[in-house]
Write an enzyme that holds these catalytic residues in place. Structure first.
Site, PDB file in Angstrom:
ATOM      1  N   GLU A 186      58.727  38.473 -15.494  1.00  0.00           N
ATOM      2  CA  GLU A 186      58.685  38.256 -16.937  1.00  0.00           C
ATOM      3  C   GLU A 186      59.976  37.610 -17.442  1.00  0.00           C
ATOM      4  O   GLU A 186      61.023  38.256 -17.477  1.00  0.00           O
ATOM      5  CB  GLU A 186      58.464  39.573 -17.671  1.00  0.00           C
ATOM      6  CG  GLU A 186      58.346  39.389 -19.179  1.00  0.00           C
ATOM      7  CD  GLU A 186      58.050  40.672 -19.917  1.00  0.00           C
ATOM      8  OE1 GLU A 186      57.677  40.583 -21.100  1.00  0.00           O
ATOM      9  OE2 GLU A 186      58.196  41.764 -19.331  1.00  0.00           O
ATOM     10  N   GLU A 281      51.807  44.000 -26.033  1.00  0.00           N
ATOM     11  CA  GLU A 281      53.157  44.547 -25.938  1.00  0.00           C
ATOM     12  C   GLU A 281      53.944  44.240 -27.219  1.00  0.00           C
ATOM     13  O   GLU A 281      54.826  43.381 -27.250  1.00  0.00           O
ATOM     14  CB  GLU A 281      53.889  44.004 -24.709  1.00  0.00           C
ATOM     15  CG  GLU A 281      55.097  44.872 -24.374  1.00  0.00           C
ATOM     16  CD  GLU A 281      55.999  44.259 -23.311  1.00  0.00           C
ATOM     17  OE1 GLU A 281      56.623  45.030 -22.585  1.00  0.00           O
ATOM     18  OE2 GLU A 281      56.076  43.024 -23.235  1.00  0.00           O
TER      19      GLU A 281
END
Length: 306
Positions: A186, A281
């Site tokens: 990420e 998220e």
């Protein structure tokens, strides 16, 4: 019916009052007479997102997510939960036919443990985390774990740092690949010292690792902050993207609270044939039950791209 009893009946596949359908394939659809329709994409809420509507119990929250049309869950902190709780969560997801999304690989790279440094002690910590992640994944039937390589090692040339990261991740992939677990890298926007920040950079690392167990987690919020050109850069990196996360910018809240045209972005993802999880998220823009309901309605609106 009390929610706890309802959950138990759904988990056992039995018919509660007012339910219809008795076949195995009908059990989930019949879980609630008030169940909402599913979405075009597979959005995954996280624990706490609907706690005012569903209560504090984690299994109740999963059941509520299912009732509202969601078919996946993600939990960054899964590795910090007890093995017993991990198993309960995994079993409940399985009985509802839901997918476990990402959890963060504990003991991965961070500011004090950067893979870019090329230090064996840092690599050993990361590999220990990979081994533990495999055991957690087995309990919850997870296929993805989030990895962040840590910070830049500023006293080394960037290409040397790239090589160090790739070498460490190859060793991690060797642990994960036999178990069907994929680390999704990420790129983040939180801190300029973070080594991994851009999608083309992450694409290069994944090509260097060259493993089905090392792919990109494309977080729309972070990449809107770092680089923009969301659809263009997703297209360039598409063959290495295995997981997507969502958050509007600015604010990192639900779609519609910032500047991103999520209907267009979601339409692009859908038309690419993406069948994976889209993790929610982000925080809730509003508070209480009203704020939680607003999150669901925001996804209904953003998902209406067909």
């Amino acid at each position: 019916m009390e929610r706890r009893k309802f959950i138990r009946n759904v988990s056992l596949g039995t018919a509660a009052a007012g339910m219809v359908g008795v076949g195995t394939n009908q059990t989930v659809q019949a879980a609630s007479t008030k169940a909402d329709a599913t979405f075009n994409l597979d959005y995954a809420p996280h624990f706490g997102m609907f706690k005012n509507l569903a209560g504090d119990d984690l299994l109740d929250q999963i059941t509520y997510m299912h009732e509202r049309g969601f078919r996946s869950l993600e939990d960054n902190g899964m590795m910090k939960r007890t093995p017993a709780m991990q198993e309960k969560i995994g079993n409940h997801l399985a009985k509802l036919g839901m997918t476990m999304g990402v959890f963060v690989l504990d003991k991965g790279g961070n500011g004090a443990n950067t893979l870019a440094a090329g230090k064996q002690e840092h690599v050993d910590v990361f590999l220990d985390g990979c081994k533990k992640a495999v055991e957690v994944a087995k309990r919850v039937n997870a296929k993805w774990t989030t990895v962040v390589p840590g910070n830049f090692q500023r006293n080394l040339p960037l290409d040397i740092q790239n090589a160090n990261v790739i070498e460490a991740l190859r060793k991690g992939a060797e642990i994960l690949e036999p178990h069907g677990l994929t680390m999704v890298l990420e790129p983040l926007s939180d801190n300029p010292d973070l080594y991994l920040r851009y999608s083309p950079q992450t694409y290069l690392v994944c090509k260097g690792v060259n493993s089905p167990s090392c792919k990109i987690l494309y977080d729309i919020y972070h990449q809107q902050k770092n680089e923009g050109h969301l659809i263009t850069l997703m297209e360039m990196c598409w063959d290495e993207i295995a997981y997507i996360q969502i958050g509007d910018n600015p604010g990192r809240k639900e779609p519609g609270t910032g500047e991103i045209n999520f209907q267009n972005v979601f339409k692009y993802i859908y038309e690419k044939g993406y069948k994976g999880v889209c993790g929610m998220e982000h925080g809730n823009f509003g508070s209480g039950k009203e704020g939680e309901e607003a999150v669901i309605q925001a996804y209904r609106k953003a998902d209406s791209f067909l």
